[in-house]
Design a protein around this motif. Structure first.
Motif, short mmCIF file in Angstrom:
data_model
loop_
_atom_site.label_atom_id
_atom_site.label_comp_id
_atom_site.label_asym_id
_atom_site.label_seq_id
_atom_site.Cartn_x
_atom_site.Cartn_y
_atom_site.Cartn_z
N MET A 117 -34.23 55.34 36.71
CA MET A 117 -33.22 54.35 37.06
C MET A 117 -33.69 52.97 36.58
O MET A 117 -34.82 52.57 36.79
CB MET A 117 -33.05 54.31 38.59
N LYS A 118 -32.79 52.24 35.96
CA LYS A 118 -33.14 50.91 35.48
C LYS A 118 -33.16 49.95 36.65
O LYS A 118 -32.22 49.87 37.42
CB LYS A 118 -32.12 50.44 34.44
N MET A 119 -34.26 49.24 36.80
CA MET A 119 -34.41 48.32 37.92
C MET A 119 -34.26 46.88 37.44
O MET A 119 -34.40 46.58 36.26
CB MET A 119 -35.79 48.50 38.57
N ASN A 178 -31.48 47.60 49.51
CA ASN A 178 -30.59 48.71 49.20
C ASN A 178 -30.06 49.34 50.48
O ASN A 178 -30.83 49.68 51.36
CB ASN A 178 -31.33 49.77 48.38
N LYS A 224 -22.05 59.76 41.63
CA LYS A 224 -22.90 59.26 40.55
C LYS A 224 -22.93 60.14 39.29
O LYS A 224 -23.21 59.63 38.22
CB LYS A 224 -24.31 59.00 41.06
N HIS A 284 -27.79 44.15 41.90
CA HIS A 284 -28.39 45.47 41.72
C HIS A 284 -27.46 46.39 40.92
O HIS A 284 -27.90 47.12 40.03
CB HIS A 284 -28.68 46.09 43.09
N THR A 285 -26.17 46.34 41.24
CA THR A 285 -25.19 47.17 40.54
C THR A 285 -25.11 46.80 39.07
O THR A 285 -25.03 47.68 38.20
CB THR A 285 -23.80 47.01 41.19
N GLN A 307 -27.91 48.35 37.28
CA GLN A 307 -27.85 49.81 37.27
C GLN A 307 -26.85 50.36 36.26
O GLN A 307 -26.96 51.51 35.85
CB GLN A 307 -27.47 50.34 38.66
N SER A 326 -28.06 52.27 32.49
CA SER A 326 -28.80 53.53 32.47
C SER A 326 -28.39 54.49 33.57
O SER A 326 -28.22 55.68 33.34
CB SER A 326 -30.31 53.25 32.58
N PHE A 327 -28.20 53.99 34.78
CA PHE A 327 -27.90 54.88 35.90
C PHE A 327 -26.45 55.35 35.88
O PHE A 327 -26.16 56.51 36.14
CB PHE A 327 -28.21 54.16 37.22
N TYR A 328 -25.53 54.43 35.56
CA TYR A 328 -24.11 54.79 35.53
C TYR A 328 -23.56 55.00 34.12
O TYR A 328 -22.38 55.31 33.95
CB TYR A 328 -23.28 53.70 36.23
#
Length: 382
Positions: free
Chosen positions: A1-3, A14, A105, A133-134, A137, A140-142
């Motif tokens: 997950m990209k932080m 979170n 997700k 945060h979104t 994300q 990479s995450f979405y």
């Protein structure tokens, strides 16, 4: 997950995962809709979205999602999820939104969905941390690159919230997020630097516009002018006005209002009135803000009779004086013992929907009593 990069000084809290909580059904109409989901007939995504939209109570959306997700035809499309997000926000179910995102997700949604999500976090829940945060994300995450609109929304949110260091970090992260900066991004950065008082840095960004292929617009100039005026550098602000005119950038009332406000802070009332007259000569008609700046400037220097004339002129133009302007005028006439003028101003402000506060009434009564005159019967009866 990209932080989020470590350099961004924001503590992201979170929201923890939580089982969906189902509220009691508030009315029969929602009961009928939810009962439909227990039938075995096939529901298309469009039909499911229509049923969700028909719910009369936002809290029913939790039960709806529970029932719908247990069906074989469960297919939460982006329109469905956007609508569900809206209903969960209406009922202030932040943790349930988090659970919804965890459930969905594996699916890929467009930037529009995440723009709505980020706005919801920011405006409904006041959770800037989750909005930020979104954003980080998304790639990479979405598997969704943020648009310039989404990026600029978060950037502006941080500037408005005075999180300038974080905003600068987000600005520098644009390439990693796959976002192409535009003139709007630069304007937001300039606004942040001006708000922080770093005018030289703001002008360095301004000088970068040609190299990056951007054209400074009215907002760019207005932001810089406001920063200069707040720093007392009014002459330089007028220099920018001349540059705007040379470069063919449209000048409207907002620009002149900034300049009038800058002159007001220095007590240069005559020059402020001159700017107002200059606007009319240029065919740029003053707005309510223009007159209110001049009105307050006259009140500041205790030129109350001239200020009253401005109020009269505003009435003829269909503009409304501000409460601050009215208050200053009432207290000023009270100070001078001009009961007739106090009466006129109070009646005018009441006619426009303003109600004098206790402190103002004390001064009004004191003025009337000292004068030995009672002339507010009509106002008090209203």
């Amino acid at each position: 997950m990209k932080m989020i990069p470590r350099g961004l000084a924001v503590v992201l809290r979170n929201a923890p995962s939580k089982q969906l909580q189902f509220s009691s059904i508030p009315n029969n109409r929602d009961n009928v809709i939810l009962t439909r989901l227990k039938h075995k007939d096939w529901l298309t995504p469009k039909e499911a979205t229509k049923l969700l939209n028909s719910l009369t109570h936002p809290s029913s959306s939790l039960t709806f999602f529970h029932l719908y997700s247990s069906r074989k035809d469960f297919n939460p499309t982006e329109p469905f999820c956007t609508l569900l997000l809206s209903k969960l926000a209406q009922s202030k179910h932040l943790l349930e939104i988090h659970t919804l995102l965890q459930t969905l997700k594996p699916r890929r949604f467009s930037d529009n969905f995440f723009f709505t999500l980020i706005k919801t976090y920011a405006h409904v829940f006041n959770r800037i941390d989750l909005a930020l945060h979104t954003l980080f994300q998304m790639p990479s995450f979405y598997q969704c690159l943020p648009s310039s609109r989404t990026f600029n929304f978060v950037l502006n949110l941080l500037v408005v919230s005075k999180l300038y260091d974080v905003a600068h970090g987000v600005y520098r992260s644009a390439p990693k997020l796959g976002v192409g900066l535009d003139a709007c991004s630069m304007n937001i950065l300039i606004k942040g630097l001006c708000s922080r008082g770093e005018l030289d840095a703001a002008f360095r960004v301004f000088d970068e516009f040609p190299r990056l292929g951007f054209e400074p617009n009215e907002r760019t100039y207005t932001t810089l002018m406001k920063g200069l005026c707040e720093a007392g550098r009014v002459e330089e602000a007028f220099g920018l006005l001349e540059r705007m005119e040379r470069d063919g950038v449209g000048v409207d009332a907002v620009v002149f209002n900034v300049l009038i406000g800058g002159l007001r802070k220095q007590g240069r009332v005559e020059e402020g009135k001159g700017v107002l007259e200059r606007m009319v000569r240029r065919g740029c008609y003053p707005n309510e803000g223009s007159y209110n700046e001049v009105l307050c400037a006259l009140v500041d220097v205790k030129r109350f009779c001239e200020a009253k004339e401005v109020v009269v002129q505003m009435g003829l133009e269909g503009f409304l004086p501000s409460f601050v302007g009215y208050k200053g005028l009432v207290l000023g006439f009270c100070e001078k013992g001009l009961v007739g003028d106090v009466d006129w101003v109070v009646r005018d402000m009441v006619r426009h929907g303003f109600v004098p506060r206790m402190g103002m009434w004390k001064q009004i009564v004191k003025c009337v009593v000292l004068d030995g005159c009672v002339c507010f019967d009509g106002v008090l009866e209203d």
